[in-house]
Every structure is written in C-alpha cells, then in structure tokens.
Write a protein that holds these residues in place. Structure first.
Motif, PDB file in Angstrom:
ATOM      1  N   GLN A  60       9.467 -24.671  54.841  1.00  0.00           N
ATOM      2  CA  GLN A  60       9.291 -25.728  53.846  1.00  0.00           C
ATOM      3  C   GLN A  60      10.163 -26.942  54.124  1.00  0.00           C
ATOM      4  OE1 GLN A  60       6.899 -25.369  52.074  1.00  0.00           O
ATOM      5  NE2 GLN A  60       6.544 -23.192  51.726  1.00  0.00           N
ATOM      6  N   LEU A  62      13.431 -27.133  53.968  1.00  0.00           N
ATOM      7  CA  LEU A  62      14.527 -27.202  52.999  1.00  0.00           C
ATOM      8  C   LEU A  62      15.876 -26.855  53.623  1.00  0.00           C
ATOM      9  CD1 LEU A  62      12.785 -25.379  50.010  1.00  0.00           C
ATOM     10  CD2 LEU A  62      12.983 -27.825  50.396  1.00  0.00           C
ATOM     11  N   LEU A  67      20.088 -29.597  50.246  1.00  0.00           N
ATOM     12  CA  LEU A  67      19.104 -28.752  49.574  1.00  0.00           C
ATOM     13  C   LEU A  67      19.577 -27.307  49.497  1.00  0.00           C
ATOM     14  CD1 LEU A  67      15.876 -30.261  51.118  1.00  0.00           C
ATOM     15  CD2 LEU A  67      16.777 -30.604  48.812  1.00  0.00           C
ATOM     16  N   HIS A  70      21.583 -26.697  46.537  1.00  0.00           N
ATOM     17  CA  HIS A  70      20.872 -26.656  45.265  1.00  0.00           C
ATOM     18  C   HIS A  70      19.862 -25.535  45.187  1.00  0.00           C
ATOM     19  CE1 HIS A  70      22.442 -30.799  45.420  1.00  0.00           C
ATOM     20  NE2 HIS A  70      22.682 -30.552  44.150  1.00  0.00           N
ATOM     21  N   ASP A 180       1.691 -30.281  36.800  1.00  0.00           N
ATOM     22  CA  ASP A 180       2.108 -29.949  38.169  1.00  0.00           C
ATOM     23  C   ASP A 180       3.416 -30.671  38.477  1.00  0.00           C
ATOM     24  OD1 ASP A 180       2.347 -29.316  40.788  1.00  0.00           O
ATOM     25  OD2 ASP A 180       0.688 -30.583  41.480  1.00  0.00           O
ATOM     26  N   PRO A 181       4.444 -29.914  38.738  1.00  0.00           N
ATOM     27  CA  PRO A 181       5.730 -30.574  39.006  1.00  0.00           C
ATOM     28  C   PRO A 181       5.789 -31.209  40.384  1.00  0.00           C
ATOM     29  CG  PRO A 181       5.953 -28.215  39.287  1.00  0.00           C
ATOM     30  CD  PRO A 181       4.536 -28.458  38.833  1.00  0.00           C
ATOM     31  N   GLY A 182       4.808 -30.933  41.192  1.00  0.00           N
ATOM     32  CA  GLY A 182       4.830 -31.508  42.533  1.00  0.00           C
ATOM     33  C   GLY A 182       5.312 -30.485  43.557  1.00  0.00           C
ATOM     34  N   ALA A 183       4.900 -30.744  44.798  1.00  0.00           N
ATOM     35  CA  ALA A 183       5.202 -29.785  45.866  1.00  0.00           C
ATOM     36  C   ALA A 183       6.697 -29.623  46.061  1.00  0.00           C
ATOM     37  CB  ALA A 183       4.547 -30.252  47.173  1.00  0.00           C
ATOM     38  N   PHE A 184       7.441 -30.710  45.890  1.00  0.00           N
ATOM     39  CA  PHE A 184       8.878 -30.614  46.128  1.00  0.00           C
ATOM     40  C   PHE A 184       9.525 -29.643  45.154  1.00  0.00           C
ATOM     41  CE2 PHE A 184      13.260 -32.040  45.523  1.00  0.00           C
ATOM     42  CZ  PHE A 184      13.710 -31.966  46.825  1.00  0.00           C
ATOM     43  N   GLN A 185       9.192 -29.779  43.894  1.00  0.00           N
ATOM     44  CA  GLN A 185       9.782 -28.889  42.908  1.00  0.00           C
ATOM     45  C   GLN A 185       9.306 -27.452  43.134  1.00  0.00           C
ATOM     46  OE1 GLN A 185      12.170 -29.335  40.904  1.00  0.00           O
ATOM     47  NE2 GLN A 185      12.389 -31.544  41.087  1.00  0.00           N
ATOM     48  N   ARG A 186       8.065 -27.318  43.528  1.00  0.00           N
ATOM     49  CA  ARG A 186       7.577 -25.953  43.770  1.00  0.00           C
ATOM     50  C   ARG A 186       8.288 -25.328  44.971  1.00  0.00           C
ATOM     51  NH1 ARG A 186       1.332 -26.501  44.226  1.00  0.00           N
ATOM     52  NH2 ARG A 186       1.801 -28.681  44.603  1.00  0.00           N
ATOM     53  N   LYS A 187       8.554 -26.117  45.949  1.00  0.00           N
ATOM     54  CA  LYS A 187       9.329 -25.596  47.094  1.00  0.00           C
ATOM     55  C   LYS A 187      10.707 -25.137  46.629  1.00  0.00           C
ATOM     56  CE  LYS A 187       7.472 -28.357  50.953  1.00  0.00           C
ATOM     57  NZ  LYS A 187       7.827 -29.337  52.002  1.00  0.00           N
ATOM     58  N   PRO A 250       6.084 -20.839  44.100  1.00  0.00           N
ATOM     59  CA  PRO A 250       5.035 -21.842  43.915  1.00  0.00           C
ATOM     60  C   PRO A 250       3.719 -21.364  44.489  1.00  0.00           C
ATOM     61  CG  PRO A 250       6.550 -22.454  45.658  1.00  0.00           C
ATOM     62  CD  PRO A 250       7.130 -21.286  44.971  1.00  0.00           C
TER      63      PRO A 250
ATOM     64  N   LYS B 154       3.599 -38.885  44.447  1.00  0.00           N
ATOM     65  CA  LYS B 154       3.777 -37.440  44.422  1.00  0.00           C
ATOM     66  C   LYS B 154       2.823 -36.799  45.426  1.00  0.00           C
ATOM     67  CE  LYS B 154       5.042 -35.542  40.070  1.00  0.00           C
ATOM     68  NZ  LYS B 154       4.558 -35.056  38.778  1.00  0.00           N
ATOM     69  N   ASP B 155       3.415 -36.076  46.372  1.00  0.00           N
ATOM     70  CA  ASP B 155       2.644 -35.269  47.334  1.00  0.00           C
ATOM     71  C   ASP B 155       1.536 -36.081  47.991  1.00  0.00           C
ATOM     72  OD1 ASP B 155       4.271 -33.395  46.218  1.00  0.00           O
ATOM     73  OD2 ASP B 155       2.704 -32.434  45.027  1.00  0.00           O
ATOM     74  N   VAL B 228       7.133 -34.862  48.229  1.00  0.00           N
ATOM     75  CA  VAL B 228       6.781 -34.417  49.582  1.00  0.00           C
ATOM     76  C   VAL B 228       5.710 -35.350  50.116  1.00  0.00           C
ATOM     77  CG1 VAL B 228       5.884 -32.533  50.996  1.00  0.00           C
ATOM     78  CG2 VAL B 228       7.304 -32.034  49.004  1.00  0.00           C
ATOM     79  N   TRP B 265       0.100 -26.047  51.503  1.00  0.00           N
ATOM     80  CA  TRP B 265      -0.141 -26.272  50.085  1.00  0.00           C
ATOM     81  C   TRP B 265      -1.551 -26.804  49.840  1.00  0.00           C
ATOM     82  CZ3 TRP B 265       3.431 -23.897  47.511  1.00  0.00           C
ATOM     83  CH2 TRP B 265       4.721 -23.798  48.057  1.00  0.00           C
TER      84      TRP B 265
END
Lengths: 251, 976
Positions: A60, A62, A67, A70, A180-187, A250, B154-155, B228, B265
């Motif tokens: 991902q 990260l 990162l 966190h 959807d929180p977005g891919a970043f948050q899901r990662k 995610p 976003k994405d 992302v 994804w």
C-alpha cells in the motif's frame, strides 16, 4: 531482505500446510502440552509484523516513517490482553477463533483488490510486489493452521463448539454505513487493523504461555474477576459479553 | 433625373432608418440572454456541467449562436476562465456544456455566468451580445467551521505523466500543516487562509496501490488526512498484431499487450481488448490479453479487416490488420514420421500432413542431423510426404525432422516433427595404420596400430587380425586375432624376413589389410643424433632421402619418453615428403624427445634414416650435481659429480660452472671473477664438456677455507644458485710429522729391540747387581758387639757399603701421603732420610737395612696402589702405615723404578732412592744433604739404587717425630 522474506515464506508455508493438513485429516494431537506448544509457536511466529503487516504496508505504499508512526492499533478493535487473560480457556479460544476468522475475511477482501503484478512497473518493484502478495497468501494459510489447532484444543478441553464455523459478530454490531473515507484512510485503517492483529496474537501467546504454567491440563485458569463460563453465556452482560473484533480492513 | 436621385437617396435613408429602428426593437424586445442556467458538479472528473436555454429566440428554427462563459473562483471578480461555445439551437432548447477544472472543485467556490450572440448570417441584425446571466455559485465542500482537514481530489485516477493540482482545506485548524508525497514534503501556494494548493507535474507511476499524499499538523504530529493518487501506466498500443489460421475454421489473432494498467482498489481494471472485423461488422470481446480466436464462417470470406481495440478508463487505442485468409495459413505439424529401408548409407523417410484442401500444396523441409552436421532438403507435398535420405554414414545415429508451410503463399513453418534412427554397421573402409618397433639384437617385433576413426571404422571394431608370412621360406601363415581395443601385439620371429598383414574387423566385415615387412637384416647402422630446436607448436624436421625409390617415410617417437611405456607414436608420410612438423598435445617443455626417421622401401622394408632429438622448450636446470670432494691436500682438492645424468635434464647440458669462494682476492689461472646473484664475488671455472664430471681445484693455500658450487649450464642459463660447500685445506705440519717422525720412531724401536736382545750385556755394563749387605763386614761387626744393651753404632765404626744421600730443598712442595695437611709446614719441609741398604744380589725380602728417609723419594711408591695401604692421616699410628706385605709388590715397584731410571725422570716423579756406593764426606750433616745436589757418578762407579716404595720404608713420621733426624734401624726393627 528478499532472502529473509523467502525464508519466512517457506517457514510459513510449512507451518501452514502442516496444520492445515492435520486438521484436514481429522487428526488432532492428543497431548495437551504438545498442542499447547504448537499454539504458542504459531502465535509467536504470527505476531511478527513481518509476516503480514510489513508486506501489507509495502503493497500500500505506507512504509514511510511518518506513516509507520501513525499505524497504531485502534483501541477497541481487538480484545485487550487483559480481557483475554480474563476469559476462561474455552471463551478465550472462541474469541481468538472469531478474531482470526474476521482477519481471514478481511484479508480475502484485500487480496481481491490487489491484482497480480503482471508486467506492470519496473521489474524489481514487480518482483517485490509478487513476493509480498505471496506472503499475504501465506499469512492466510497460517491463520487457517492456527484456527485448526484452536479447534483441536477446544476439543481437548471438552468443548462442543465447532471451530469450523467461527463465531460471527453479532448482527447489528457492524458500524452504520458511512461516507467513503477514501483509499488513504482505508489503507491506514487496514494498517491499524493488522497492527491490532499482531498485537492480539502476541497477547494470545502470553495467555497460552500462562496455560503452560498451570498445574494440570484440566485446570482452568480463572482470574478472580472473571465470571464463570456458563454464567457468562447464560447471562450476557457488559463484562461477560463475547469479545469479538470490531475493526475491519478496507474493502 | 435629379428628382430621381433625391428620391432614391431619401428612400435609402428611410430604409436605413427603418432597419436601425427594427434592430433596436429586437434588442429591446427580444433579449437573448441565456436563462435557466443550471450548474452541476462531477467531483471525480472535476467537471462543471452547465445547461441553459434561450427562450426569446424568434421563429421556430435553428440559430447558430455563440455563448460566452465566464468562470470565477472564490469570488465573482476573480475570473479564472472565459471562453466561447458555439452551437446551433432552437428556441427553448437546452444547451449542455462542461468545463473541467484543474483545481478540484472542492477546493474553492466557483461562479459561472453566460451571455450569447446570434452568429447567423441570416440574421445579421441579431448579431450583438446579450447581457450576462446572473452568477451561479458552485460550492462543493463547505468546510467552514469544521475542525477536520480535507485533501482533494480524493482517489483521483490519472495517467502517468499528467499534471495535477491538489489542495487541502484546513477549516478551523490553526496549526501549521505539512504535506508529503511518498514521504517527501511538498510545497504549495495558499489559495486563501484555509486552502493551499499543490501543483504536481509529470506524476510518475509508483505502484498499483497508488501514490500516497498526506498532510499532518506539525504541532500535533498527527496525520490529519490524505489522499491517494492512482497513477495509471499509459495504455500502450498492441504490438505485433497478427492473425492466422491452421485449419480454415478458426482465425487466431495474437498481439503483445504491453504493460497491464490495472490498479488496486478496483480503481482501474486491466485494459480490455476487442476485435472488430469491418467487412462482416462483427465484434468480439477478447477474454485473454494477448490472443483472441475468431470463428471463420463458411461464407467464403477471404479478405479480413480487423481492428484490435484496447481501452481502459483513461485511454483507447487500436490497430488495424487487413489480410487475405489464404495468405495466413500456418499448417499444423506433420505426423506419422517413419523410416523405411534403413541401410548403412540410406533410409526412406515418410510423413503425413493435415489436409488443407485439394488446392493446397505444402512445402516441407526435411532436416537431417548427424555427426554434428545438418543437411536440409525441400519436398513438395500434397498429403503424404516421402524422401530418400542417402549418403548416410554406417553405424551413425541420425535425427530427421520435417516441417511444412503453404507452398503458394508462404506464411509460417509448422512446428517440427521428427524421429531418430541409426544406420547399421559396414565393414571398415580403411586399413589400420600399422608400425612396429624392433628390439636390437633380438627378433622380437612389437606391432602397433592406431584405432580407426569412426568415419573409417563404420561400426564397433571387435578385433584385429594379424597374419605373418615368412618371405624367405615357404611356411604356413600364422594368424593371430587380437580383441579390440588392444593396439599392439608382440611377435617373436626368427632371422627370416616376414610380411605382416593387419586388418580390423567389426560385425559387418574386415578392413583392407595394412602390410608391413620385417627384414631379416634390419641394417640399422649407427647414425649420429642431431639436435633440433622445437617450439610450442612442435618439432620441425627434415631429412635427406637416401634412395629415390621409396614408398614413404615414417617418423617415430615417444610422447612420454620418461615413462616406461613411453606412449609410442609414429607418423607416416608420403614418398615426396622430406620434412614434417611433429606436434602432440603431450609434448611438455623441459622434456627431451627423440625422433627416428625411417625410409620405407617399395618392398615395405624400413631403414633408419636419421635421428633427431630436441626440446619443445629448454628449461633451466632445476638441480645442481651432487658433488663429492676427493684428494684433499693442503694445496688442492678434487670435485666429482659422476652420478649426474645429463640425459634426464630439462635442457641440453652444455657444461658446468665451478664457483669457488675464498679470501683471496685474485682468481687462479683458468678462473675468472664472477658476481653471484647475492652480489658476492667469486671465481668461476668453466667446463664446456658436459661429460667431464670431475674437476681439481689447485694452487690453494694450506689451512684455508674455500667454498665451492658446481652448477650445470645450458645454452641460455645455468642451474640454481645453490648452497656453497665448505672445504678447509689441511696444514703442512702433519705431513712433515709423517715423513720425519715415523722413520725416527722406527729407528728407536729397532734400537730398543736390539738393546733388549743384548740386555744381559747391558745389565752387566750399566747396572750390575747390588752387593748383598749380609755379606758385608759391617754385619759381622754388629753381631760381634751384640749384647743386652743396645748401643748406637758409631759412624766411625762402620765401613759404609753404600750411602744414599737425599736432600729436600727447603720450602719445596711435597705431596703428603694420605694427609691433606699443608706440606709447606716446617716439619714436613725438613723431611729427609738416608738409607743404608744391603747390596746383596739376591735380596728378596725385607731385611735389615739402614736408611735415611726422605719423603720426596717415596712419592711414587706412596702413590702405588700395589703397596696396599690406604692414605691415612699423619696421626695414625705407625703400625697402620702399611709395610710392604709381599715381595711381589716390592718387585713390581722395583721394576717400575728400574724402568724409570732408564729414561728421564720428570719433575715430580722423583720416586727412586739412589744408593751410593761411595761414602759421602758429609754424611750425618743433614743441612749439607739438603743443599747438595745429587749428581750421579758414572754407572761404573755406583751400584744401582733400588727404588724403594714408601710402603717398604719405615712408617711415616708422626707429628712428634723428628723427621730430620737420621735413624739407623736394625733388622729386628724391620721384622717387628
């Protein structure tokens, strides 16, 4: 690094296949201490972040210091070590099995989102991704192996609970749909989830270690604050409520 | 006319006026301002979709119009884009238009307004801009008052190499915010107090999982949010697009798809591929990424025009292919490959092909692989193929394979189909190469032959046949069969000439015979060996033919001359060849090789022609000779190294160098100075004859050290600088001793022997018998005066028969008997005796005597172990001082003293007591005795003294005794 990865992969493969085949053949070790030793070794091996979290973070993108800092376990996602220690042996096994079942499902969902390397990217990066994907597969095999041993241990302890169908989270406990929180948050969430997974396996290893120090195999480790097993089932309460993981990877 | 002109002008002015009025009326009464403007947002694509209409268009017909659009950001006055959009529209018709924003629409509020103009030549009067519509605000993200940080877009899915702008909205967050792209901080511009933008140019593809961009509050050190950026690889055009058929039922189209553009994804799946055939209008979605099968219908379509379309979310690409089906035939592999009538040199190959129809002819290519070679043949085939493979080698394994292609329009060869086969054996085609060696002085012949090459053997050689025929007298052929893989045999012949025939046989037959004749008279004369120079490539040699009628020449040698088996080799050459180069992989530097060149007569008899010897490369000698030193004299020595073999050296030994080191600065004649590798200087003697293995170094100095080293030398180097051997020349004196002293000694011995023979005479002459004291007149005197009262004999009453005068020098050192008391004490230094001894001839035991005793003369006797007394202290009683216990001891002592008297008496060995035959005028005066030297008179005037050991003497003096007194003892005293 690739050598270490390959070594770990092989070890994981052997462990996973060993225990998977054991359960597939329907043969459980009859000796409590042998089984307990295997559980401890598995928990010890799987608590290592390099077996799952690290490859996930590399896949991902990260694996950067900011990162990593966190990527901490979200409190409440998995039962704490204290809570696990407070459970009776059969409840502990059930909880651990449910946790692993959840991790398995989430891992399966993650893997569906990750296409194979193909001819994409620079060759070294593609190779590394292929290796990391392979480690994710191995991690799933290992979890299956551990669940099989949990099943065997529960049978040894006289439980009629069927580990083949792991405990599901109670209906309605899933969080309400959120934007959807977005891919970043899901990662990040996935990272935290796996951090919790490794931590809970570490805690499980500690609990299994305590079991080994018990006077006899039939002795139940029951800390003073823990409720009787039957009572906790018959009378669900906040303290005796089944501990199941709430976190999700995610998807 | 003028009136007409005025009228016309008035008319035109009126018309113009009317026209102007009409336009003003239209503009005033027919406002063309866009109405019902609606703005919608597509955040993912960062697009504003506008739709509007114009209600006031007259007539229900299409107008060509231009719309001018203004877009402002943040506030209406900040116009960031203005452009025209031309279209045709009817009254009340809705117009759609989209605008893509560089900045994510969530980052800031946008405002839009439009005005229009009729751009239609039919209605020039309407060609003026309408007024602007009112501003329409687009506000996607309202973060006012929120404590959350947002990052946009976003994405987002973008293509590699794109430029993109991102922003964050900080809301009420007051802390400094830093943003990172893949761990590295990025810097942007502040759009307003809460919004910052970052422009990323030429974004790279990093991973399928997307490029992570995240922002953190510096003070809290917490990741606030991130996004992302899914960067896709650029979709590539398919390469090597090609279609072909193998059976006229299916077209197989293949291509190289290039990179997979799938992203994690589910942001973008792998690119899809679609085949479209334009003539038939059919389309097919391809399941695989690099190939697609197209079913050929039976409608006799020959020409195909395919378009391969590939697309992903960002791009679409296509390639075309137009072809005639019959030109794209790729036949399937031939099958049923068989071989018939396989002989040693030929075989028939057959195969079958899949039929493509009556009108198709296939070109098949047959390939034959064997013995490292490959042969190709082309065959035209309808259905069944057949080909004769000839010129094969016997007993050889071959692989034959075939593939086919369309003979009319070559497209592709089919895959190979093949099998292997082995030809049977045939009789060897050539006689073996035979040679012989003959031991000199005997009739033993060793035959050698070389194994036949695989080419000539035509199979596995099983045995060799040797037939021996006597040429001098008729006799039966002698046959001998030697199993392979032997390569030699030994024959014992008599003195006749023989013809030997050798053949090689395999399972199919025998080879032609190799014939060689062994002559009764070999005629090998002594031929001098010639030295030749070899190289790494071998030995080049030539020879002079002796007779013009020869069959050829043979050169023989040993590859390993140092081995007992020597690995015998030979090379046969034609009759016109008089030179050759002998080379061998076995040749090694530093090994001497010997070559013999034979001439083969027409009768196949060999005569030795020449002998050669040489090295491929001479090496420096590795060892020095072991040198033995002989004949060492004070002026020369001889060096010898006869065991050193010059033949077994790694080079031709040309001679020796003898190095001699000495203290002398000048070298002897015949030597010259040489400087050794260690910079020492020495003399060098050169020996140029390798067979001279001795050398005498002469003109040396006696009693001197020399060091020598003998080392061989070749034409270019010499032996190793070894250790020098030291030699010391002896002194001359011992030789003088040998030459002078030895004769003297011999003479003395002879003289002594003569004396011994004349001993009685000598005794009489030199030491006659001592008179018997019992027969002395003194004894009668004593007897006559014998009475109970002992009296002291007066000296005057005595007629001395013999007097011994012994004197000890004052202070002289004497050795005490059995005591360690210092002899320098005054008492001892005064010790002296005077003995009066009988002179009887046959005195054989203790008897009465008168003596003066002096220790000095008793020394030897005191040391005599035969006296039988041990050393005692002076305090011991006199009785313990051992008197002579036997007459033998006395005799021995006498003998000894006697012998000593013949020679010199060394200092300290004054062991004899001399008995003078003359009375001393100073007898009784001890002082005189001690000072007077004893001078022996001529032997004729003295009687020989007897040596009297101490043990025969009186007991040693006690401490209280007066050693200096003269004591006369009677016989009774002695016998007591």
């Amino acid at each position: 690094m690739p050598t270490q990865t390959t070594g770990r992969t092989l070890l994981s493969l052997v462990l996973g296949l060993l225990f998977a085949s054991m359960a597939a053949m329907g043969s459980c070790p009859g000796d409590f201490h042998v089984l307990l030793g295997q559980l401890q070794k598995q928990a010890h091996a799987m608590q290592d972040p390099s077996s799952l979290l690290d490859p996930y973070m590399r896949i991902q993108g990260l694996d950067f210091p900011q990162l990593r800092e966190h990527c901490t376990e979200r409190p409440g996602t998995f039962p704490s070590e204290g809570a696990l220690r407070g459970l009776g042996r059969r409840s502990f096994l059930r909880t651990l099995d449910a946790t692993l079942g959840l991790v398995l499902r989430r891992l399966a969902a993650v893997q569906q989102q990750l296409p194979e390397a193909g001819r994409l990217g620079r060759p070294p990066a593609a190779r590394l991704r292929a290796q990391d994907l392979e480690m994710l597969k191995m991690a799933r095999l290992n979890i299956h192996g551990l669940r099989n041993n949990i099943f065997c241990m529960s049978r040894l302890l006289g439980s009629s609970w069927d580990a083949a169908e792991p405990t599901q989270a109670a209906p309605g406990t899933s969080p309400p749909p959120t934007p959807d929180p977005g891919a970043f948050q899901r990662k990040l969430e996935g990272c935290r989830f796996l951090r919790g997974y490794h931590r809970v396996l570490s805690s499980a290893g500690q609990v299994f270690g305590k079991w080994g120090k018990s006077p006899s195999q039939g002795h139940r480790h029951r800390p003073p604050r823990a409720l009787p097993e039957d009572a906790s089932r018959a009378r669900p309460s906040r303290r005796g409520r089944r501990l199941v993981p709430r976190g999700q990877l995610p998807r | 006319m003028a009136l007409f002109a005025v009228f016309q002008t008035t008319f035109l002015l009126t018309l113009l006026s009317l026209r102007t009025h009409q336009s003003e009326v239209l503009a005033e009464h027919l406002p063309l301002t866009p109405e019902a403007l609606k703005v919608s947002v597509n955040s993912a694509q960062q697009c504003l979709h506008l739709q509007w209409t114009v209600h006031n268009l007259p007539y229900n017909q299409e107008f060509k119009m231009i719309f001018q659009i203004q877009i402002s950001r943040t506030e209406t006055s900040n116009v960031i884009w203005m452009g025209n959009y031309s279209t045709t529209m009817k009254r009340n018709e809705t117009v759609h238009w989209s605008w893509e924003s560089e900045l994510p629409l969530e980052c800031a509020a946008h405002f839009v307004r439009i005005r229009s103009v009729v751009d239609d030549a039919r209605f020039p009067e309407w060609n003026f801009w309408s007024s602007w519509s009112s501003w329409q605000e687009v506000n996607v993200q309202d973060s006012t008052g929120q404590d959350t940080l947002f990052v946009f877009p976003k994405d987002k899915l973008v293509e590699e190499g794109s430029n993109i702008t991102i922003c964050y909205i900080s809301g009420n967050i007051q802390n400094d915010i830093s943003c990172y792209l893949e761990g590295e901080q990025i810097h942007g511009e502040q759009l307003d107090p809460h919004v910052s933008t970052f422009k990323l140019e030429n974004v790279p593809f990093i991973r399928k999982g997307g490029t992570n961009i995240y922002c953190e509050e510096k003070q809290r050190k917490a990741i606030s949010n991130g996004t992302v950026l899914f960067v896709s690889k650029v979709l590539e055009e398919p390469k090597d697009f090609s279609c072909e058929t193998r059976d006229f039922k299916t077209l197989i189209c293949t291509w190289d798809p290039g990179a997979n553009t799938a992203l994690d994804w589910s942001k973008q799946p792998s690119q899809s591929y679609t085949l479209f055939e334009s003539y038939s209008g059919k389309k097919k979605h391809c399941e695989e990424k690099n190939r697609c099968n197209w079913q050929i219908t039976q409608d006799s379509q020959e020409i195909y025009n395919f378009t391969l379309i590939t697309e992903n979310y960002l791009r679409k690409r296509s390639v075309n292919l137009l072809f005639n089906l019959t030109h794209r035939v790729h036949p399937m592999s031939p099958f049923s490959v068989q071989f018939e009538n396989i002989s040693a040199t030929s075989a028939v190959m057959t195969w079958k092909v899949h039929s493509l129809g009556d009108y198709f002819t296939l070109l098949c290519q047959v390939e034959l692989h064997g013995e490292g070679k490959m042969i190709q043949h082309n065959v035209s085939v309808k259905a069944n193929g057949k080909y004769l493979l000839n010129e094969l080698e016997p007993n050889t394994e071959y692989v034959a394979q075939v593939h086919c292609a369309d003979d009319n329009h070559f497209w592709k060869w089919s895959e190979w189909s093949g099998r292997d086969f082995t030809t049977p054996e045939a009789a060897p085609s050539e006689a073996p190469d035979v040679w012989r060696t003959m031991k000199s002085g005997s009739h033993n012949v060793t035959l050698f032959w070389k194994p036949l090459s695989k080419f000539h053997a035509n199979g596995k050689i099983l045995f060799y046949n040797v037939a021996v025929e006597n040429l001098d007298k008729p006799s039966r052929l002698e046959h001998r069969s030697i199993p392979a893989p032997a390569n030699s045999t030994e024959l014992t012949l008599d003195g006749c000439s023989y013809q030997i025939r050798v053949t090689a046989s395999n399972s199919a037959g025998a080879s032609p015979a190799a014939v060689i004749v062994v002559s009764a008279a070999p005629g090998n004369k002594e031929i001098e060996e010639e030295i030749i120079e070899g190289t790494e490539d071998g030995f080049s040699m030539s020879w002079k033919p002796q007779s013009g009628d020869v069959m050829g020449y043979v050169v023989e040698w040993c590859d390993r001359p140092q081995d007992p088996l020597c690995d015998f080799q030979w090379k046969k050459l034609g009759p016109n060849t008089t030179s050759t180069v002998i080379s061998s992989d076995a040749f090694r530097p530093g090994v001497q090789y010997n070559f013999r060149i034979y001439e083969l007569s027409t009768k196949r008899i060999a005569h030795l022609l020449e002998r050669k010897t040489g090295y491929t490369r001479e090496l420096a000698p590795s060892d020095n000779p072991h040198v033995v030193t002989n004949n060492l004299t004070s002026h020369s020595f001889t060096l010898s190294w006869k065991n050193y073999s010059t033949k077994s050296q790694p080079a031709f030994i040309r001679g020796y160098h003898v190095y001699l080191k000495s203290k002398e600065e000048q070298c002897q004649p015949g030597a010259e100075k040489a400087v050794l590798p260690d910079d020492t200087v020495c003399c060098q003697y050169k020996i140029d004859n390798p067979e001279q293995k001795t050398f005498t170094v002469e003109n040396l100095k006696p009693e001197s050290f020399y060091e020598f080293l003998v080392t061989p030398h070749t034409s270019f180097s010499e032996g190793p600088s070894g250790t020098f051997t030291k030699v010391r020349t002896p002194d001359e004196y011992p030789y003088m001793l040998v030459h002078v002293i030895v004769p003297v000694v011999i003479c003395v011995v002879l003289l002594v022997c003569g004396c011994l023979l004349k001993s009685q005479w000598m005794k009489d002459k030199c030491y006659p018998d001592i008179p018997d004291p019992y027969k002395s007149s003194v004894l009668s005197l004593i007897k006559s005066k014998e009475n109970p009262h002992r009296t002291i004999m007066s000296i005057s009453d005595c007629i001395p028969d013999a007097i011994e005068v012994v004197n000890k020098q004052e202070g002289s050192k004497i050795q005490s008997l059995g005591t360690r008391k210092s002899l320098t004490e005054p008492e001892l230094t005064k010790l002296s005796y005077l003995y009066l001894l009988p002179t009887e001839k046959n005195y054989s035991g203790p008897g009465p005597c008168i003596c003066f005793e002096n220790y000095t003369y008793n020394q030897a006797a005191s040391d005599c172990a035969s006296c039988g007394h041990a050393p005692v202290s002076p305090e011991a009683p006199p009785s313990q001082w051992g008197l002579l216990t036997s007459s033998e001891n006395l005799l021995k002592a006498l003998e000894k003293n006697y012998m000593n008297s013949l020679g010199e008496i060394p200092a300290g060995e004054t062991t004899l007591n001399y008995v003078s035959q003359l009375a001393s005028p100073m007898s009784g005066d001890k002082d005189s005795l001690s000072t007077n030297a004893l001078v022996p008179p001529p032997c004729s005037e003295y009687k020989m003294q007897m040596a009297v050991p101490l043990c025969l003497a009186s007991p040693p003096p006690t401490e209280n005794s007066d050693l200096s007194s003269i004591t006369l003892l009677g016989p009774s005293e002695h016998y007591r």
